[in-house]
Scaffold this motif. Structure first.
Motif, PDB file in Angstrom:
ATOM      1  N   GLN A  35       0.829  -1.198   0.000  1.00  0.00           N
ATOM      2  CA  GLN A  35       0.000   0.000   0.000  1.00  0.00           C
ATOM      3  C   GLN A  35       0.871   1.259   0.000  1.00  0.00           C
ATOM      4  O   GLN A  35       0.537   2.251  -0.639  1.00  0.00           O
ATOM      5  CB  GLN A  35      -0.873  -0.044   1.256  1.00  0.00           C
ATOM      6  CG  GLN A  35      -1.677   1.207   1.525  1.00  0.00           C
ATOM      7  CD  GLN A  35      -2.350   1.112   2.895  1.00  0.00           C
ATOM      8  OE1 GLN A  35      -2.454   0.037   3.465  1.00  0.00           O
ATOM      9  NE2 GLN A  35      -2.786   2.223   3.407  1.00  0.00           N
ATOM     10  N   ILE A  39       5.603   5.519  -5.941  1.00  0.00           N
ATOM     11  CA  ILE A  39       5.759   5.372  -7.392  1.00  0.00           C
ATOM     12  C   ILE A  39       7.202   5.675  -7.789  1.00  0.00           C
ATOM     13  O   ILE A  39       7.807   4.949  -8.570  1.00  0.00           O
ATOM     14  CB  ILE A  39       4.795   6.321  -8.139  1.00  0.00           C
ATOM     15  CG1 ILE A  39       3.352   5.973  -7.800  1.00  0.00           C
ATOM     16  CG2 ILE A  39       5.033   6.260  -9.650  1.00  0.00           C
ATOM     17  CD1 ILE A  39       2.337   7.020  -8.231  1.00  0.00           C
ATOM     18  N   LYS A 114      -4.668  13.427  -2.333  1.00  0.00           N
ATOM     19  CA  LYS A 114      -4.403  12.441  -3.398  1.00  0.00           C
ATOM     20  C   LYS A 114      -5.478  12.540  -4.482  1.00  0.00           C
ATOM     21  O   LYS A 114      -6.679  12.476  -4.165  1.00  0.00           O
ATOM     22  CB  LYS A 114      -4.415  11.042  -2.776  1.00  0.00           C
ATOM     23  CG  LYS A 114      -4.205   9.910  -3.759  1.00  0.00           C
ATOM     24  CD  LYS A 114      -4.186   8.579  -3.022  1.00  0.00           C
ATOM     25  CE  LYS A 114      -4.136   7.415  -3.994  1.00  0.00           C
ATOM     26  NZ  LYS A 114      -4.068   6.119  -3.336  1.00  0.00           N
TER      27      LYS A 114
ATOM     28  N   ALA B  34      -6.775  -0.815  -0.168  1.00  0.00           N
ATOM     29  CA  ALA B  34      -5.961   0.407  -0.075  1.00  0.00           C
ATOM     30  C   ALA B  34      -4.831   0.350  -1.098  1.00  0.00           C
ATOM     31  O   ALA B  34      -4.515   1.345  -1.746  1.00  0.00           O
ATOM     32  CB  ALA B  34      -5.399   0.544   1.334  1.00  0.00           C
ATOM     33  N   GLN B  35      -4.257  -0.845  -1.254  1.00  0.00           N
ATOM     34  CA  GLN B  35      -3.143  -1.035  -2.186  1.00  0.00           C
ATOM     35  C   GLN B  35      -3.568  -0.703  -3.615  1.00  0.00           C
ATOM     36  O   GLN B  35      -2.818  -0.102  -4.376  1.00  0.00           O
ATOM     37  CB  GLN B  35      -2.685  -2.492  -2.092  1.00  0.00           C
ATOM     38  CG  GLN B  35      -1.635  -2.907  -3.085  1.00  0.00           C
ATOM     39  CD  GLN B  35      -1.416  -4.407  -3.022  1.00  0.00           C
ATOM     40  OE1 GLN B  35      -1.804  -5.060  -2.062  1.00  0.00           O
ATOM     41  NE2 GLN B  35      -0.805  -4.965  -4.032  1.00  0.00           N
ATOM     42  N   GLU B  37      -6.084   1.183  -4.561  1.00  0.00           N
ATOM     43  CA  GLU B  37      -6.845   2.419  -4.698  1.00  0.00           C
ATOM     44  C   GLU B  37      -6.139   3.331  -5.701  1.00  0.00           C
ATOM     45  O   GLU B  37      -4.994   3.744  -5.474  1.00  0.00           O
ATOM     46  CB  GLU B  37      -6.932   3.103  -3.336  1.00  0.00           C
ATOM     47  CG  GLU B  37      -8.055   4.098  -3.236  1.00  0.00           C
ATOM     48  CD  GLU B  37      -8.069   4.732  -1.845  1.00  0.00           C
ATOM     49  OE1 GLU B  37      -7.980   5.958  -1.778  1.00  0.00           O
ATOM     50  OE2 GLU B  37      -8.129   3.981  -0.862  1.00  0.00           O
ATOM     51  N   ALA B  38      -6.819   3.636  -6.799  1.00  0.00           N
ATOM     52  CA  ALA B  38      -6.198   4.443  -7.849  1.00  0.00           C
ATOM     53  C   ALA B  38      -6.073   5.895  -7.404  1.00  0.00           C
ATOM     54  O   ALA B  38      -6.806   6.354  -6.527  1.00  0.00           O
ATOM     55  CB  ALA B  38      -7.038   4.349  -9.111  1.00  0.00           C
ATOM     56  N   ILE B  39      -5.135   6.629  -8.015  1.00  0.00           N
ATOM     57  CA  ILE B  39      -4.952   8.048  -7.688  1.00  0.00           C
ATOM     58  C   ILE B  39      -6.086   8.866  -8.292  1.00  0.00           C
ATOM     59  O   ILE B  39      -6.640   9.742  -7.632  1.00  0.00           O
ATOM     60  CB  ILE B  39      -3.592   8.549  -8.226  1.00  0.00           C
ATOM     61  CG1 ILE B  39      -2.445   7.767  -7.571  1.00  0.00           C
ATOM     62  CG2 ILE B  39      -3.427  10.052  -7.979  1.00  0.00           C
ATOM     63  CD1 ILE B  39      -1.099   7.961  -8.223  1.00  0.00           C
ATOM     64  N   PHE B  40      -6.425   8.581  -9.542  1.00  0.00           N
ATOM     65  CA  PHE B  40      -7.442   9.360 -10.256  1.00  0.00           C
ATOM     66  C   PHE B  40      -8.645   8.475 -10.604  1.00  0.00           C
ATOM     67  O   PHE B  40      -8.531   7.247 -10.648  1.00  0.00           O
ATOM     68  CB  PHE B  40      -6.853   9.949 -11.552  1.00  0.00           C
ATOM     69  CG  PHE B  40      -5.636  10.796 -11.317  1.00  0.00           C
ATOM     70  CD1 PHE B  40      -5.738  12.041 -10.701  1.00  0.00           C
ATOM     71  CD2 PHE B  40      -4.375  10.359 -11.697  1.00  0.00           C
ATOM     72  CE1 PHE B  40      -4.617  12.819 -10.472  1.00  0.00           C
ATOM     73  CE2 PHE B  40      -3.246  11.130 -11.462  1.00  0.00           C
ATOM     74  CZ  PHE B  40      -3.368  12.364 -10.853  1.00  0.00           C
ATOM     75  N   LEU B  60      -6.901  15.587 -17.030  1.00  0.00           N
ATOM     76  CA  LEU B  60      -6.414  16.205 -15.781  1.00  0.00           C
ATOM     77  C   LEU B  60      -6.164  17.698 -15.976  1.00  0.00           C
ATOM     78  O   LEU B  60      -6.418  18.503 -15.088  1.00  0.00           O
ATOM     79  CB  LEU B  60      -5.126  15.524 -15.308  1.00  0.00           C
ATOM     80  CG  LEU B  60      -5.231  14.030 -14.954  1.00  0.00           C
ATOM     81  CD1 LEU B  60      -3.858  13.492 -14.529  1.00  0.00           C
ATOM     82  CD2 LEU B  60      -6.249  13.785 -13.849  1.00  0.00           C
ATOM     83  N   VAL B  61      -5.623  18.069 -17.128  1.00  0.00           N
ATOM     84  CA  VAL B  61      -5.378  19.487 -17.450  1.00  0.00           C
ATOM     85  C   VAL B  61      -5.941  19.751 -18.839  1.00  0.00           C
ATOM     86  O   VAL B  61      -5.495  19.134 -19.819  1.00  0.00           O
ATOM     87  CB  VAL B  61      -3.867  19.818 -17.421  1.00  0.00           C
ATOM     88  CG1 VAL B  61      -3.619  21.263 -17.845  1.00  0.00           C
ATOM     89  CG2 VAL B  61      -3.274  19.556 -16.044  1.00  0.00           C
ATOM     90  N   ALA B  71      -2.983  17.384 -20.196  1.00  0.00           N
ATOM     91  CA  ALA B  71      -2.565  16.213 -19.413  1.00  0.00           C
ATOM     92  C   ALA B  71      -3.780  15.370 -19.073  1.00  0.00           C
ATOM     93  O   ALA B  71      -4.910  15.869 -19.012  1.00  0.00           O
ATOM     94  CB  ALA B  71      -1.844  16.641 -18.135  1.00  0.00           C
ATOM     95  N   PHE B  94       4.258   9.291 -17.391  1.00  0.00           N
ATOM     96  CA  PHE B  94       4.659   8.837 -16.051  1.00  0.00           C
ATOM     97  C   PHE B  94       3.858   7.578 -15.757  1.00  0.00           C
ATOM     98  O   PHE B  94       2.632   7.645 -15.586  1.00  0.00           O
ATOM     99  CB  PHE B  94       4.320   9.872 -14.972  1.00  0.00           C
ATOM    100  CG  PHE B  94       4.969  11.217 -15.160  1.00  0.00           C
ATOM    101  CD1 PHE B  94       6.341  11.357 -15.199  1.00  0.00           C
ATOM    102  CD2 PHE B  94       4.184  12.361 -15.279  1.00  0.00           C
ATOM    103  CE1 PHE B  94       6.932  12.605 -15.355  1.00  0.00           C
ATOM    104  CE2 PHE B  94       4.770  13.611 -15.430  1.00  0.00           C
ATOM    105  CZ  PHE B  94       6.145  13.731 -15.471  1.00  0.00           C
ATOM    106  N   VAL B  95       4.512   6.421 -15.689  1.00  0.00           N
ATOM    107  CA  VAL B  95       3.800   5.176 -15.384  1.00  0.00           C
ATOM    108  C   VAL B  95       3.576   5.113 -13.869  1.00  0.00           C
ATOM    109  O   VAL B  95       4.535   5.146 -13.089  1.00  0.00           O
ATOM    110  CB  VAL B  95       4.588   3.937 -15.860  1.00  0.00           C
ATOM    111  CG1 VAL B  95       3.791   2.666 -15.577  1.00  0.00           C
ATOM    112  CG2 VAL B  95       4.920   4.047 -17.339  1.00  0.00           C
ATOM    113  N   THR B  96       2.313   5.045 -13.448  1.00  0.00           N
ATOM    114  CA  THR B  96       1.997   5.085 -12.018  1.00  0.00           C
ATOM    115  C   THR B  96       1.566   3.731 -11.459  1.00  0.00           C
ATOM    116  O   THR B  96       1.495   3.565 -10.244  1.00  0.00           O
ATOM    117  CB  THR B  96       0.884   6.118 -11.738  1.00  0.00           C
ATOM    118  OG1 THR B  96      -0.264   5.770 -12.511  1.00  0.00           O
ATOM    119  CG2 THR B  96       1.343   7.521 -12.100  1.00  0.00           C
ATOM    120  N   ILE B 139       0.067   8.687 -16.413  1.00  0.00           N
ATOM    121  CA  ILE B 139      -0.287  10.084 -16.665  1.00  0.00           C
ATOM    122  C   ILE B 139       0.413  10.457 -17.968  1.00  0.00           C
ATOM    123  O   ILE B 139       1.542  10.020 -18.206  1.00  0.00           O
ATOM    124  CB  ILE B 139       0.232  10.984 -15.521  1.00  0.00           C
ATOM    125  CG1 ILE B 139      -0.442  10.618 -14.190  1.00  0.00           C
ATOM    126  CG2 ILE B 139       0.025  12.466 -15.844  1.00  0.00           C
ATOM    127  CD1 ILE B 139       0.216  11.271 -12.973  1.00  0.00           C
TER     128      ILE B 139
END
Lengths: 163, 163
Positions: A35, A39, A114, B34-35, B37-40, B60-61, B71, B94-96, B139
């Motif tokens: 968790q 990155i 986040k 939780a692990q 859980e995506a950012i976006f 995002l942008v 973005a 950016f690979v997340t 991203i």
């Protein structure tokens, strides 16, 4: 004989509980580890002249004349923040973990979390950092670097940080 | 009496194992949740004319004349990929999360992983997507949008994807 069997069952039962507890703790530790897996690498501590508290910086995109873009990742420890500063061509922030603050001069401090995307316009003074009790990680993008990258100002006082 | 006590102990022991297993499963589920859980937000499915398989896109942008930057976030399901395409001013990825592929025309396909940063030069044809057996999230940043954003080409064939 029956009594012995029951004693054995009780001992086996107790051992099973112990093994299960051990396995459970290990599984939870693995879960927490995955968790919290960042990155990007944590990078180097930002200089005291530009940051209050501990903020670690990793460059992601070096500025050049082809992309005219600089990007990096910053991990702010709870309570840590940048000085006031501005970007001649503005800045974009992607918050990737934790909770923090962003403030544009003359505006109220905003809480950032986040998944939030922040755009600070060109030449406008701002600061960003972790909240008082949580770390915060963001990617930053500085576009159009032919106009300049950053102009540093004064530290964010404890009063400014807390208000 | 002693025998009854032992039976009770065995029953209590069994109940404790059951409760512990239930608690452990729940803790593991929370950890995994939780692990993962995506950012976006996952966003909308990309159009079939530009993508093979399922790829979800969240802006995002939004492009404007101040930041001249677009973005967004893309989640590629295993096996999914963009068509071949180029960006007049280049692209930064950016690979997340996950593992995927990126290929620049005329070069070998490269494996890309969480934490990788990819820069594709202006006007160069490329494609990006998940690997065959893992999803991949990145991203993307398109700088200097005054030069254009994207020019779409042909789908990536299964042969191109697998080689």
């Amino acid at each position: 004989m029956i009594s012995n069997m029951k004693i054995s069952t009780t001992i086996i039962g107790s051992l099973l509980i112990l093994l299960n507890v051990m396995g459970c703790v290990e599984a939870q530790q693995q879960g927490n580890s995955a968790q919290n897996e960042a990155i990007f690498a944590k990078g180097e501590l930002g200089p005291e002249e530009n940051f209050t508290g501990n903020a670690w910086h990793t460059p992601l995109v070096e500025n050049d004349s082809v992309f005219t873009t600089a990007a990096g990742n910053v991990v702010f420890k709870a309570g840590a923040r940048s000085n006031w500063h501005s970007h001649p061509a503005g800045q974009i922030l992607f918050v990737t973990a934790g909770t923090g603050y962003h403030q544009i001069e003359g505006e109220p401090k905003e809480i950032i979390r986040k998944g939030d995307v922040i755009q600070c316009p060109p030449g406008v003074s701002h600061w960003h950092g972790a909240s008082a009790d949580s770390s915060m990680t963001h990617i930053y993008i500085i576009p159009n670097t032919e106009n300049g990258i950053v102009e540093w100002g004064d530290p964010v006082t404890d009063e400014e940080f807390e208000n």
